[in-house]
Design a protein around this motif. Structure first.
Motif, PDB file in Angstrom:
ATOM      1  N   LEU A 168       0.827  -1.206   0.000  1.00  0.00           N
ATOM      2  CA  LEU A 168       0.000   0.000   0.000  1.00  0.00           C
ATOM      3  C   LEU A 168       0.861   1.256   0.000  1.00  0.00           C
ATOM      4  N   ASP A 169       1.941   1.240   0.782  1.00  0.00           N
ATOM      5  CA  ASP A 169       2.837   2.397   0.831  1.00  0.00           C
ATOM      6  C   ASP A 169       3.473   2.657  -0.529  1.00  0.00           C
ATOM      7  N   VAL A 170       3.803   1.582  -1.240  1.00  0.00           N
ATOM      8  CA  VAL A 170       4.356   1.728  -2.596  1.00  0.00           C
ATOM      9  C   VAL A 170       3.296   2.328  -3.521  1.00  0.00           C
ATOM     10  N   GLN A 171       2.050   1.839  -3.411  1.00  0.00           N
ATOM     11  CA  GLN A 171       0.973   2.368  -4.248  1.00  0.00           C
ATOM     12  C   GLN A 171       0.733   3.845  -3.978  1.00  0.00           C
ATOM     13  N   VAL A 172       0.771   4.228  -2.709  1.00  0.00           N
ATOM     14  CA  VAL A 172       0.564   5.630  -2.352  1.00  0.00           C
ATOM     15  C   VAL A 172       1.664   6.501  -2.944  1.00  0.00           C
ATOM     16  N   ALA A 173       2.915   6.078  -2.790  1.00  0.00           N
ATOM     17  CA  ALA A 173       4.038   6.864  -3.297  1.00  0.00           C
ATOM     18  C   ALA A 173       3.973   7.009  -4.812  1.00  0.00           C
ATOM     19  N   SER A 174       3.713   5.892  -5.502  1.00  0.00           N
ATOM     20  CA  SER A 174       3.651   5.945  -6.962  1.00  0.00           C
ATOM     21  C   SER A 174       2.431   6.729  -7.426  1.00  0.00           C
ATOM     22  N   GLY A 175       1.321   6.592  -6.680  1.00  0.00           N
ATOM     23  CA  GLY A 175       0.110   7.324  -7.036  1.00  0.00           C
ATOM     24  C   GLY A 175       0.285   8.821  -6.903  1.00  0.00           C
ATOM     25  N   ARG A 176       0.958   9.245  -5.844  1.00  0.00           N
ATOM     26  CA  ARG A 176       1.222  10.676  -5.665  1.00  0.00           C
ATOM     27  C   ARG A 176       2.094  11.212  -6.791  1.00  0.00           C
ATOM     28  N   ALA A 183       2.516   9.971  -9.828  1.00  0.00           N
ATOM     29  CA  ALA A 183       1.799   9.961 -11.110  1.00  0.00           C
ATOM     30  C   ALA A 183       0.804  11.114 -11.174  1.00  0.00           C
ATOM     31  N   LEU A 184       0.123  11.370 -10.049  1.00  0.00           N
ATOM     32  CA  LEU A 184      -0.872  12.439 -10.027  1.00  0.00           C
ATOM     33  C   LEU A 184      -0.231  13.803 -10.230  1.00  0.00           C
ATOM     34  N   GLU A 185       0.910  14.017  -9.607  1.00  0.00           N
ATOM     35  CA  GLU A 185       1.603  15.291  -9.777  1.00  0.00           C
ATOM     36  C   GLU A 185       1.986  15.524 -11.241  1.00  0.00           C
ATOM     37  N   LYS A 186       2.410  14.473 -11.911  1.00  0.00           N
ATOM     38  CA  LYS A 186       2.759  14.585 -13.337  1.00  0.00           C
ATOM     39  C   LYS A 186       1.521  14.876 -14.168  1.00  0.00           C
ATOM     40  N   LEU A 187       0.418  14.221 -13.835  1.00  0.00           N
ATOM     41  CA  LEU A 187      -0.811  14.417 -14.596  1.00  0.00           C
ATOM     42  C   LEU A 187      -1.361  15.831 -14.422  1.00  0.00           C
ATOM     43  N   GLU A 208       0.200  18.417 -14.429  1.00  0.00           N
ATOM     44  CA  GLU A 208       0.933  19.330 -15.307  1.00  0.00           C
ATOM     45  C   GLU A 208       0.301  19.432 -16.687  1.00  0.00           C
ATOM     46  N   THR A 209      -0.483  18.420 -17.068  1.00  0.00           N
ATOM     47  CA  THR A 209      -1.008  18.397 -18.438  1.00  0.00           C
ATOM     48  C   THR A 209      -2.531  18.325 -18.525  1.00  0.00           C
ATOM     49  N   LEU A 210      -3.197  17.954 -17.427  1.00  0.00           N
ATOM     50  CA  LEU A 210      -4.646  17.775 -17.469  1.00  0.00           C
ATOM     51  C   LEU A 210      -5.344  18.609 -16.405  1.00  0.00           C
ATOM     52  N   PRO A 211      -6.531  19.138 -16.724  1.00  0.00           N
ATOM     53  CA  PRO A 211      -7.319  19.836 -15.694  1.00  0.00           C
ATOM     54  C   PRO A 211      -7.710  18.866 -14.584  1.00  0.00           C
ATOM     55  N   ARG A 212      -7.861  19.396 -13.391  1.00  0.00           N
ATOM     56  CA  ARG A 212      -8.172  18.554 -12.244  1.00  0.00           C
ATOM     57  C   ARG A 212      -9.482  17.794 -12.425  1.00  0.00           C
ATOM     58  N   LEU A 213     -10.426  18.380 -13.171  1.00  0.00           N
ATOM     59  CA  LEU A 213     -11.713  17.729 -13.411  1.00  0.00           C
ATOM     60  C   LEU A 213     -11.538  16.322 -13.947  1.00  0.00           C
ATOM     61  N   PHE A 214     -10.527  16.112 -14.772  1.00  0.00           N
ATOM     62  CA  PHE A 214     -10.312  14.814 -15.393  1.00  0.00           C
ATOM     63  C   PHE A 214      -9.461  13.880 -14.537  1.00  0.00           C
ATOM     64  N   LEU A 215      -9.132  14.322 -13.322  1.00  0.00           N
ATOM     65  CA  LEU A 215      -8.262  13.525 -12.461  1.00  0.00           C
ATOM     66  C   LEU A 215      -8.890  13.225 -11.102  1.00  0.00           C
ATOM     67  N   VAL A 216     -10.173  13.585 -10.949  1.00  0.00           N
ATOM     68  CA  VAL A 216     -10.783  13.418  -9.624  1.00  0.00           C
ATOM     69  C   VAL A 216     -10.863  11.948  -9.222  1.00  0.00           C
ATOM     70  N   GLU A 217     -11.048  11.034 -10.194  1.00  0.00           N
ATOM     71  CA  GLU A 217     -11.087   9.618  -9.818  1.00  0.00           C
ATOM     72  C   GLU A 217      -9.719   9.136  -9.358  1.00  0.00           C
ATOM     73  N   ASN A 218      -8.642   9.710  -9.942  1.00  0.00           N
ATOM     74  CA  ASN A 218      -7.290   9.364  -9.499  1.00  0.00           C
ATOM     75  C   ASN A 218      -7.049   9.866  -8.072  1.00  0.00           C
ATOM     76  N   GLU A 219      -7.539  11.079  -7.794  1.00  0.00           N
ATOM     77  CA  GLU A 219      -7.430  11.625  -6.441  1.00  0.00           C
ATOM     78  C   GLU A 219      -8.163  10.729  -5.440  1.00  0.00           C
ATOM     79  N   TYR A 220      -9.370  10.321  -5.815  1.00  0.00           N
ATOM     80  CA  TYR A 220     -10.179   9.483  -4.930  1.00  0.00           C
ATOM     81  C   TYR A 220      -9.479   8.156  -4.662  1.00  0.00           C
ATOM     82  N   GLN A 221      -8.954   7.531  -5.718  1.00  0.00           N
ATOM     83  CA  GLN A 221      -8.235   6.267  -5.555  1.00  0.00           C
ATOM     84  C   GLN A 221      -7.061   6.434  -4.597  1.00  0.00           C
TER      85      GLN A 221
END
Length: 204
Positions: A132-140, A142-146, A148-161
């Motif tokens: 889980l700790d690995v998933q959290v680190a990688s998820g954070r 990946a989200l930071e990179k996303l 940079e290129t996508l509006p937050r509206l299109f990333l809310v499911e990633n935030e929720y996950q």
């Protein structure tokens, strides 16, 4: 929550995708994949054609064109109907507004935890926490990179996950601490249940 004629989440994803523009099933699959919807919806691409056919049968989508390119097989293009738009809107409204009881497999395992001795559960949860700790680190990351290129509206499911994974990790960490320190209520009875000759009926 209203009982829907179609309940497969893939059907809702197809309706939302066709709301963008008419597409043939292969293009629907490619669009879902390119927009990252396969990370939030269980998508069986083999059943996609069946889902589209069911949507057509219920009047939610309709054939808008048949593409012919050289010797390639014909491709049927589907578009969402007004009824399909209404169905998608109502379905989405239900999903967002009404909490539904879900049955995640980890919750099932937790409900049957007594089958394993506490020492095994402690070891296994330590493994889970590392993952889980690995998933959290990688998820954070990946989200930071996303962002940079996508509006937050299109990333809310990633935030929720990410937040759900963080919450699970926090709970597992706290439960592990109770196991390690022996602070968990009933742990002595749990241990005795797995000792040789231990009582197998915890109701007595």
């Amino acid at each position: 929550m209203q009982r829907r004629r179609l309940r497969n989440p893939l059907a809702l994803a197809v309706l939302a995708t066709l709301w963008q523009k008419p597409m043939h099933p292969y293009e629907i699959a490619q669009t879902l994949r390119s927009q990252g919807k396969d990370s939030s919806t269980k998508i069986n691409y083999g059943s996609l054609y069946t889902v589209v056919q069911n949507l057509e049968k219920h009047g939610f989508v309709e054939v808008t064109d048949v593409e012919r390119q050289g010797n390639r097989p014909e491709r049927t293009v589907y578009g969402i109907t007004e009824t399909g738009q209404q169905e998608a809107t109502e379905w989405m409204s239900d999903l967002i507004a009404v909490p539904a009881k879900e049955f995640p497999i980890f919750e099932t395992a937790l409900s049957l935890l007594g089958v394993l001795p506490p020492s095994d559960v402690e070891r296994l949860l330590e493994e889970r926490l590392k993952a889980l700790d690995v998933q959290v680190a990688s998820g954070r990351g990946a989200l930071e990179k996303l962002y940079e290129t996508l509006p937050r509206l299109f990333l809310v499911e990633n935030e929720y996950q990410l937040h759900m994974t963080e919450a699970e990790a926090a709970w597992v960490r706290g439960f592990l601490d109770e196991l390690r320190t022996g602070a968990l209520p009933g742990i002595d009875l749990w241990k005795s249940f797995h000792e040789p000759g231990g009582e197998q009926d915890t109701r007595t």
